[in-house]
Enzyme design. Sequence first.
Site, PDB file in Angstrom:
ATOM      1  N   THR A 134       3.340   8.403   1.592  1.00 41.78           N
ATOM      2  CA  THR A 134       2.654   7.193   2.046  1.00 41.78           C
ATOM      3  C   THR A 134       2.725   7.060   3.567  1.00 41.78           C
ATOM      4  O   THR A 134       3.642   7.609   4.204  1.00 41.78           O
ATOM      5  CB  THR A 134       3.340   5.960   1.391  1.00 41.78           C
ATOM      6  OG1 THR A 134       2.945   4.784   2.074  1.00 41.78           O
ATOM      7  CG2 THR A 134       4.862   6.026   1.472  1.00 41.78           C
ATOM      8  N   ASP A 135       1.791   6.290   4.128  1.00 40.47           N
ATOM      9  CA  ASP A 135       1.854   5.999   5.571  1.00 40.47           C
ATOM     10  C   ASP A 135       3.003   5.039   5.900  1.00 40.47           C
ATOM     11  O   ASP A 135       3.369   4.886   7.062  1.00 40.47           O
ATOM     12  CB  ASP A 135       0.514   5.423   6.070  1.00 40.47           C
ATOM     13  CG  ASP A 135       0.095   4.124   5.385  1.00 40.47           C
ATOM     14  OD1 ASP A 135       0.787   3.661   4.457  1.00 40.47           O
ATOM     15  OD2 ASP A 135      -0.948   3.564   5.788  1.00 40.47           O
ATOM     16  N   GLU A 136       3.572   4.395   4.854  1.00 37.24           N
ATOM     17  CA  GLU A 136       4.605   3.382   5.114  1.00 37.24           C
ATOM     18  C   GLU A 136       5.876   3.994   5.701  1.00 37.24           C
ATOM     19  O   GLU A 136       6.686   3.286   6.293  1.00 37.24           O
ATOM     20  CB  GLU A 136       4.900   2.571   3.842  1.00 37.24           C
ATOM     21  CG  GLU A 136       3.636   1.913   3.317  1.00 37.24           C
ATOM     22  CD  GLU A 136       3.841   0.838   2.268  1.00 37.24           C
ATOM     23  OE1 GLU A 136       4.927   0.234   2.225  1.00 37.24           O
ATOM     24  OE2 GLU A 136       2.899   0.595   1.493  1.00 37.24           O
ATOM     25  N   TYR A 160      11.460   0.646  -0.410  1.00 39.73           N
ATOM     26  CA  TYR A 160      10.434   1.569  -0.923  1.00 39.73           C
ATOM     27  C   TYR A 160      10.144   2.666   0.102  1.00 39.73           C
ATOM     28  O   TYR A 160      10.230   3.858  -0.193  1.00 39.73           O
ATOM     29  CB  TYR A 160       9.147   0.797  -1.258  1.00 39.73           C
ATOM     30  CG  TYR A 160       7.931   1.700  -1.405  1.00 39.73           C
ATOM     31  CD1 TYR A 160       7.847   2.630  -2.436  1.00 39.73           C
ATOM     32  CD2 TYR A 160       6.871   1.649  -0.489  1.00 39.73           C
ATOM     33  CE1 TYR A 160       6.742   3.473  -2.562  1.00 39.73           C
ATOM     34  CE2 TYR A 160       5.764   2.484  -0.605  1.00 39.73           C
ATOM     35  CZ  TYR A 160       5.710   3.395  -1.648  1.00 39.73           C
ATOM     36  OH  TYR A 160       4.628   4.240  -1.766  1.00 39.73           O
ATOM     37  N   LYS A 164      10.840   6.774   0.025  1.00 40.15           N
ATOM     38  CA  LYS A 164       9.769   7.772   0.160  1.00 40.15           C
ATOM     39  C   LYS A 164      10.076   8.696   1.349  1.00 40.15           C
ATOM     40  O   LYS A 164       9.875   9.911   1.278  1.00 40.15           O
ATOM     41  CB  LYS A 164       8.408   7.103   0.352  1.00 40.15           C
ATOM     42  CG  LYS A 164       7.866   6.378  -0.860  1.00 40.15           C
ATOM     43  CD  LYS A 164       7.607   7.272  -2.061  1.00 40.15           C
ATOM     44  CE  LYS A 164       6.456   8.230  -1.879  1.00 40.15           C
ATOM     45  NZ  LYS A 164       6.146   9.001  -3.111  1.00 40.15           N
TER      46      LYS A 164
HETATM   47  P1  NAD Z   1       2.163   3.548  -9.819  1.00 43.55           P
HETATM   48  O1  NAD Z   1       3.354   2.659  -9.720  1.00 43.55           O
HETATM   49  O2  NAD Z   1       0.856   2.991 -10.266  1.00 43.55           O
HETATM   50  O3  NAD Z   1       2.477   4.767 -10.805  1.00 43.55           O
HETATM   51  C1  NAD Z   1       3.700   5.454 -10.793  1.00 43.55           C
HETATM   52  C2  NAD Z   1       3.756   6.312 -12.043  1.00 43.55           C
HETATM   53  O4  NAD Z   1       4.993   7.058 -12.018  1.00 43.55           O
HETATM   54  C3  NAD Z   1       3.748   5.501 -13.348  1.00 43.55           C
HETATM   55  O5  NAD Z   1       2.878   6.112 -14.291  1.00 43.55           O
HETATM   56  C4  NAD Z   1       5.187   5.573 -13.826  1.00 43.55           C
HETATM   57  O6  NAD Z   1       5.319   5.507 -15.254  1.00 43.55           O
HETATM   58  C5  NAD Z   1       5.608   6.944 -13.302  1.00 43.55           C
HETATM   59  N1  NAD Z   1       7.066   7.051 -13.115  1.00 43.55           N
HETATM   60  C6  NAD Z   1       7.877   6.159 -12.494  1.00 43.55           C
HETATM   61  N2  NAD Z   1       9.150   6.590 -12.559  1.00 43.55           N
HETATM   62  C7  NAD Z   1       9.129   7.786 -13.211  1.00 43.55           C
HETATM   63  C8  NAD Z   1      10.127   8.736 -13.570  1.00 43.55           C
HETATM   64  N3  NAD Z   1      11.418   8.538 -13.262  1.00 43.55           N
HETATM   65  N4  NAD Z   1       9.751   9.853 -14.214  1.00 43.55           N
HETATM   66  C9  NAD Z   1       8.449  10.067 -14.534  1.00 43.55           C
HETATM   67  N5  NAD Z   1       7.465   9.198 -14.241  1.00 43.55           N
HETATM   68  C10 NAD Z   1       7.799   8.072 -13.570  1.00 43.55           C
HETATM   69  O7  NAD Z   1       2.051   4.237  -8.391  1.00 43.55           O
HETATM   70  P2  NAD Z   1       0.762   4.705  -7.588  1.00 43.55           P
HETATM   71  O8  NAD Z   1       0.255   3.568  -6.792  1.00 43.55           O
HETATM   72  O9  NAD Z   1      -0.130   5.440  -8.504  1.00 43.55           O
HETATM   73  O10 NAD Z   1       1.431   5.730  -6.558  1.00 43.55           O
HETATM   74  C11 NAD Z   1       1.552   7.116  -6.883  1.00 43.55           C
HETATM   75  C12 NAD Z   1       2.185   7.831  -5.707  1.00 43.55           C
HETATM   76  O11 NAD Z   1       1.375   7.681  -4.535  1.00 43.55           O
HETATM   77  C13 NAD Z   1       3.569   7.307  -5.330  1.00 43.55           C
HETATM   78  O12 NAD Z   1       4.378   8.408  -4.998  1.00 43.55           O
HETATM   79  C14 NAD Z   1       3.312   6.431  -4.118  1.00 43.55           C
HETATM   80  O13 NAD Z   1       4.439   6.402  -3.271  1.00 43.55           O
HETATM   81  C15 NAD Z   1       2.155   7.172  -3.463  1.00 43.55           C
HETATM   82  N6  NAD Z   1       1.240   6.337  -2.653  1.00 43.55           N
HETATM   83  C16 NAD Z   1       0.719   5.187  -3.167  1.00 43.55           C
HETATM   84  C17 NAD Z   1      -0.180   4.448  -2.398  1.00 43.55           C
HETATM   85  C18 NAD Z   1      -0.836   3.200  -2.943  1.00 43.55           C
HETATM   86  O14 NAD Z   1      -1.582   2.528  -2.232  1.00 43.55           O
HETATM   87  N7  NAD Z   1      -0.634   2.834  -4.212  1.00 43.55           N
HETATM   88  C19 NAD Z   1      -0.543   4.876  -1.116  1.00 43.55           C
HETATM   89  C20 NAD Z   1       0.030   6.067  -0.625  1.00 43.55           C
HETATM   90  C21 NAD Z   1       0.909   6.793  -1.410  1.00 43.55           C
HETATM   91  P1  TYD Z   2       0.558  -4.456  -1.585  1.00 46.70           P
HETATM   92  O1  TYD Z   2      -0.690  -4.333  -2.409  1.00 46.70           O
HETATM   93  O2  TYD Z   2       1.829  -4.865  -2.266  1.00 46.70           O
HETATM   94  O3  TYD Z   2       0.729  -3.078  -0.811  1.00 46.70           O
HETATM   95  P2  TYD Z   2       1.780  -2.658   0.386  1.00 46.70           P
HETATM   96  O4  TYD Z   2       2.838  -3.666   0.471  1.00 46.70           O
HETATM   97  O5  TYD Z   2       2.296  -1.341  -0.114  1.00 46.70           O
HETATM   98  O6  TYD Z   2       0.928  -2.521   1.613  1.00 46.70           O
HETATM   99  O7  TYD Z   2       0.291  -5.497  -0.426  1.00 46.70           O
HETATM  100  C1  TYD Z   2      -0.765  -5.319   0.499  1.00 46.70           C
HETATM  101  C2  TYD Z   2      -0.633  -6.405   1.536  1.00 46.70           C
HETATM  102  O8  TYD Z   2      -0.916  -7.658   0.906  1.00 46.70           O
HETATM  103  C3  TYD Z   2       0.757  -6.532   2.112  1.00 46.70           C
HETATM  104  O9  TYD Z   2       0.649  -6.874   3.493  1.00 46.70           O
HETATM  105  C4  TYD Z   2       1.375  -7.682   1.347  1.00 46.70           C
HETATM  106  C5  TYD Z   2       0.192  -8.570   1.046  1.00 46.70           C
HETATM  107  N1  TYD Z   2       0.252  -9.329  -0.203  1.00 46.70           N
HETATM  108  C6  TYD Z   2      -0.023 -10.712  -0.201  1.00 46.70           C
HETATM  109  O10 TYD Z   2      -0.302 -11.309   0.854  1.00 46.70           O
HETATM  110  N2  TYD Z   2       0.025 -11.374  -1.374  1.00 46.70           N
HETATM  111  C7  TYD Z   2       0.342 -10.765  -2.562  1.00 46.70           C
HETATM  112  O11 TYD Z   2       0.399 -11.450  -3.633  1.00 46.70           O
HETATM  113  C8  TYD Z   2       0.611  -9.360  -2.558  1.00 46.70           C
HETATM  114  C9  TYD Z   2       0.977  -8.640  -3.834  1.00 46.70           C
HETATM  115  C10 TYD Z   2       0.547  -8.679  -1.350  1.00 46.70           C
END
Ligand code: NAD
Ligand code: TYD
Length: 366
Positions: A134-136, A160, A164
Site C-alpha cells: 500500500t501507499d500508506e 496497519y 504492511k
Molecule cells: P480485504 O480486507 O477486503 O481482504 C483481505 C482478505 O484476506 C480476506 O479475504 C480475508 O479473509 C483474507 N485473510 C485475512 N487474514 C488471513 C489469513 N491469516 N490467512 C488467509 N487469508 C486471510 O482487503 P483488500 O482491501 O482486498 O486488500 C488486499 C491487499 O491489498 C492487502 O494486502 C492490502 O494491504 C492491500 N491494499 C489494499 C488497498 C485498499 O484500498 N483496499 C490499497 C492498497 C493495498
Molecule cells: P478508509 O476507506 O478506511 O481507507 P484508508 O484509511 O485506508 O485510507 O478511509 C478513507 C478515508 O475516509 C480516510 O481518510 C478516513 C475517512 N473515513 C471517514 O471520514 N469516515 C468513515 O466512516 C470512514 C470509514 C473513513
Amino acid sequence: MAKTLLVTGGAGFIGANFVHYWLCQYPQDRVVVLDALTYAGNRANLDCVVGNAQLKFIQGDICDADLVEKLLREEGVDTLVHFAAESHVDRSILGPDAFIQTNIMGTYSLLKAAKKVWLDGASVKPHRFHHVSTDEVYGTLGPNDPAFTENTPYAPNSPYSASKAASDHLVRAYHHTYGLQVTTSNCSNNYGPFHFPEKLIPLVITNVLYNKNLPVYGDGLQIRDWLYVEDHARGIDLVLQKGAVGENYNIGGHNEWANIDIVKLIGKLLEAEFASDPRWAEKYPQAAAAMAGNTESLITYVKDRPGHDRRYAIDASKTGSELGYKPHESFETGIRKTVRWYLENDAWWRAVMDGSYKDWVAQQYS
Ligand code: NAD
Ligand code: TYD
C-alpha cells in the site's frame, strides 16, 4: 506457458477482483485461492468464477507454513500473489494483534515456505513471489508535497501501515539474502465492486440507501488518491509480466480527492440514479426522504481518527514508463459503475451489514 498461481486473500475485495480479472485474461492458467475467510473474506465474491475448472478454493491461514508448503508443492505453483491481510486502519487502531499476526507473521510464513519449495531443493525452480502493498507505508503528505515515489522513505503511522511496511521489508530481505524472485507493488486506495462496507466509499453508498448518517472524520479535508480496483489488477499483471525482480512499483491513478468531496459526489450520483430510474425508489424506500431532499443532510462530522494521515498521493510514473502502466478507468466512469453495482447487488451488502453474512454464505455452499 500456462502458469499456476497461488492467490492469498483471493476471497477479499481486491483479491477476488484480481481472480476475476486473471481467469478472464488468462483462461489457460490455474488459480488456487488460499483464504482464511475472516470477517472480510467472502466466498460469494468468487461466485461468478465458481464453476471455472481452473479455480480451486482452499480455506486456510497463511500463517500455517506447512499448509502453504504443501500447496506450493502439490499444486505446482510457480507464481504467488499475496493479498491476504488485515486491511482496515480503524480496526488496527482498536486491536493491532491480528495485524501483526497476519500481515507480518503471515507474510513471513509464506516467504519461509516459498524459500523451502522454490530455492532449497536440488535445483532452483522458476518462480515469482509478488507482494501486494500500500501507499500508506510512505506516511503522510503536506498539501504541497510531491507525490510518493518508490524512493520515498518509509514512515508508516498506523498499526496497519506499520505492519504492511514490516512485511515489505521481509519480502525485500528474502530477495537480497536468499535470492527469492520477488516484486512488490504499492497501490493507492482502491474502490469498486465487493468493497467491504466498513471502508469509506461503500459505507457512504450503503448508508445513504439505509438513510443513515454519513460519518466524516474530523474536518473531512483529508485527501486520498483513488483507483478503480480492476486497474490495480492490471498493474499487478504488468509487474508480473514485465517487472524487474527485486523492484517496487507504485500503482495509482493521479486521482486525489478530499473525503468530504467524495461523500458529496456519491450523494449526488445516487440522487441522479433515483431521479432517472423508478426501480431504485421501489427497492430502497428508506432512501426516498434523502433523495427527495438532499443527501448532504445525512453528513455528520464525527471525532477524527487518532493519528489520521492527512494526504496520500502516488506517483506511478516509474510503472508507467518502465511497464507501460496506465489506468483504463477514469474516476467519473469508475465511481458511476461502483454506485450502480451497489444499487444492483444489495443481497451481497445487506447480508454483510446485517451480520447474517456467514449464515447466508453457508447456505449458498451447503
Ligand atoms: P480485504 O480486507 O477486503 O481482504 C483481505 C482478505 O484476506 C480476506 O479475504 C480475508 O479473509 C483474507 N485473510 C485475512 N487474514 C488471513 C489469513 N491469516 N490467512 C488467509 N487469508 C486471510 O482487503 P483488500 O482491501 O482486498 O486488500 C488486499 C491487499 O491489498 C492487502 O494486502 C492490502 O494491504 C492491500 N491494499 C489494499 C488497498 C485498499 O484500498 N483496499 C490499497 C492498497 C493495498
Ligand atoms: P478508509 O476507506 O478506511 O481507507 P484508508 O484509511 O485506508 O485510507 O478511509 C478513507 C478515508 O475516509 C480516510 O481518510 C478516513 C475517512 N473515513 C471517514 O471520514 N469516515 C468513515 O466512516 C470512514 C470509514 C473513513
